[in-house]
Scaffold this motif. Structure first.
Motif, short mmCIF file in Angstrom:
data_model
loop_
_atom_site.label_atom_id
_atom_site.label_comp_id
_atom_site.label_asym_id
_atom_site.label_seq_id
_atom_site.Cartn_x
_atom_site.Cartn_y
_atom_site.Cartn_z
N GLN A 159 0.80 -0.78 0.02
CA GLN A 159 -0.44 -0.05 0.27
C GLN A 159 0.81 1.17 -0.03
OE1 GLN A 159 -3.21 -0.41 -0.51
NE2 GLN A 159 -3.71 -2.38 -0.30
N THR A 160 1.87 1.19 0.81
CA THR A 160 2.48 2.59 1.08
C THR A 160 3.35 2.59 0.03
OG1 THR A 160 3.01 2.70 3.11
CG2 THR A 160 3.99 3.22 1.95
N ALA A 163 0.90 4.03 -3.01
CA ALA A 163 0.67 5.65 -2.53
C ALA A 163 1.93 5.98 -2.65
CB ALA A 163 0.42 5.41 -1.11
N LEU A 166 2.79 7.74 -6.85
CA LEU A 166 2.53 8.60 -7.42
C LEU A 166 2.61 10.17 -7.65
CD1 LEU A 166 -1.27 8.09 -5.83
CD2 LEU A 166 -0.46 7.44 -7.96
N ILE A 181 -3.65 7.29 4.93
CA ILE A 181 -2.77 7.65 3.23
C ILE A 181 -4.05 7.58 2.07
CG2 ILE A 181 -4.78 4.94 3.43
CD1 ILE A 181 -2.74 4.11 1.67
N LEU A 185 -3.63 10.55 -0.95
CA LEU A 185 -4.23 10.34 -1.59
C LEU A 185 -4.86 11.58 -2.43
CD1 LEU A 185 -5.50 6.70 -1.86
CD2 LEU A 185 -2.97 7.71 -2.76
N ALA A 188 -2.91 13.72 -4.85
CA ALA A 188 -1.77 12.94 -5.60
C ALA A 188 -2.76 13.45 -6.70
CB ALA A 188 -2.02 11.49 -6.62
N ILE A 192 -5.91 7.19 -9.42
CA ILE A 192 -5.66 6.21 -7.65
C ILE A 192 -6.87 4.84 -8.11
CG2 ILE A 192 -4.91 8.01 -6.51
CD1 ILE A 192 -6.92 8.50 -5.10
N ASN A 195 -4.59 2.26 -6.18
CA ASN A 195 -4.73 2.19 -5.09
C ASN A 195 -5.74 2.10 -4.59
OD1 ASN A 195 -2.84 4.05 -6.44
ND2 ASN A 195 -1.93 4.58 -4.58
#
Length: 320
Positions: A159-160, A163, A166, A181, A185, A188, A192, A195
């Protein structure tokens, strides 16, 4: 997407409670006191679980893991949160945000799995007490705890990394206390959808599946307890899992309230809702880890006895 340069954002601004100065002083004192209780309470749980041989059991092994997890989870964000009240600088570096996001995700996912492992431990202890030493041997519960940490860590890396890859080329203000998070997001400047899909899959694995597992475990536990003929036997059986059940209700109840409550449609309501969401997030991040050791120590005679034994031993050694 190629024209964006990720290095255009080198740091993020954590908005926190900016705009509500009357709340900042109150929350600084409250969070500082709660953080000290977290360190002390969970530290005591870990110490007695290690030092007292009577507590070298699967349940207290899982409990000490939970306490260590709570210390790590809060220490990844609370010191920065507190320092933001003492200085006008409310920024965090890009890499620092990634580290904070990784630790938050890892600890959260690990706790979900760990709570389900603790539910299984209580299920075996109550529903299959004669086979408990065999099923929950050291060769079983140590890999179970290790697997919880590994699963949480792997999910967090995924997940990191998604993220932080991006491109962030515009606003760098995060409307949150930490590098949450979903708040990151929103900044960004790219699609996404990957994500979001990965987070949905992770939520099914680390939230929905453990909740179902815990629910099914307690259905069998409750069924077994109700078949115990004596009232004293029922009370003793329920007391062995009441602390864990309380922690589960607080942990998942807060998450459910955070994400299931209706959203405000008007702008003024949305502003109030954002403040409410931040406070609820603070509750989830600070109050729950603070309550865990209190619940287990206040409702557990073994922990109380272990603390008394350690204190008596210390006084005896000091008096020699």
């Amino acid at each position: 997407m190629g024209k964006y340069n990720q290095s255009s954002v080198t740091e993020f601004v954590l908005l926190g409670l900016t705009g509500y100065p009357e709340l900042e002083a109150i929350y600084f004192v409250l969070v500082l006191c709660m953080y000290l209780v977290i360190l002390l309470g969970n530290g005591v749980i870990i110490t007695v679980s290690v030092c007292d041989s009577h507590l070298h059991t699967p349940m207290y092994f899982f409990l000490s893991n939970l306490s260590f997890l709570d210390i790590c989870y809060t220490s990844s964000s609370i010191p920065l949160f507190l320092s933001s009240f003492l200085t006008s600088k409310k920024t965090i570096s890009f890499s620092g945000c990634g580290v904070q996001m990784f630790l938050s995700f890892a600890m959260g996912a690990t706790e979900c799995v760990l709570l389900s492992m603790m539910a299984f431990d209580r299920y075996v202890a109550i529903c299959n007490p004669l086979r408990y030493p065999i099923i929950m041997s050291k060769t079983s519960y140590v890999p179970m705890a290790a697997g919880s940490w590994i699963a949480g860590g792997v999910n967090s890396v995924l997940q990191t990394s998604l993220a932080m890859k991006l491109p962030f080329c515009g606003d760098n203000v995060i409307n949150h206390f930490t590098c949450e998070i979903l708040a990151v997001l929103k900044l960004a400047c790219a699609d996404i959808s990957i994500n979001i899909i990965s987070m949905v899959v992770a939520n099914v694995i680390f939230l929905v599946a453990p909740v179902l597992f815990i629910f099914i475990s307690y259905v069998f536990i409750l069924s077994t307890i109700l078949r115990i003929p004596s009232a004293e036997g029922k009370r003793k059986a329920f007391s062995t899992c009441s602390a864990h059940l309380t922690v589960v209700i607080i942990f998942y109840g807060t998450i459910l309230f955070m994400y299931a409550k209706p959203k405000a449609k008007d702008s003024s309501g949305a502003d109030k809702e954002q403040v409410t969401d931040k406070i609820i997030s603070l509750f989830y991040g600070v109050v729950t880890p603070m309550l865990n050791p209190l619940i287990y120590s206040l409702r557990n005679k073994d922990v109380k006895a272990a603390v008394k034994n350690i204190l008596c031993r210390k006084r005896f050694l000091e008096g020699m």
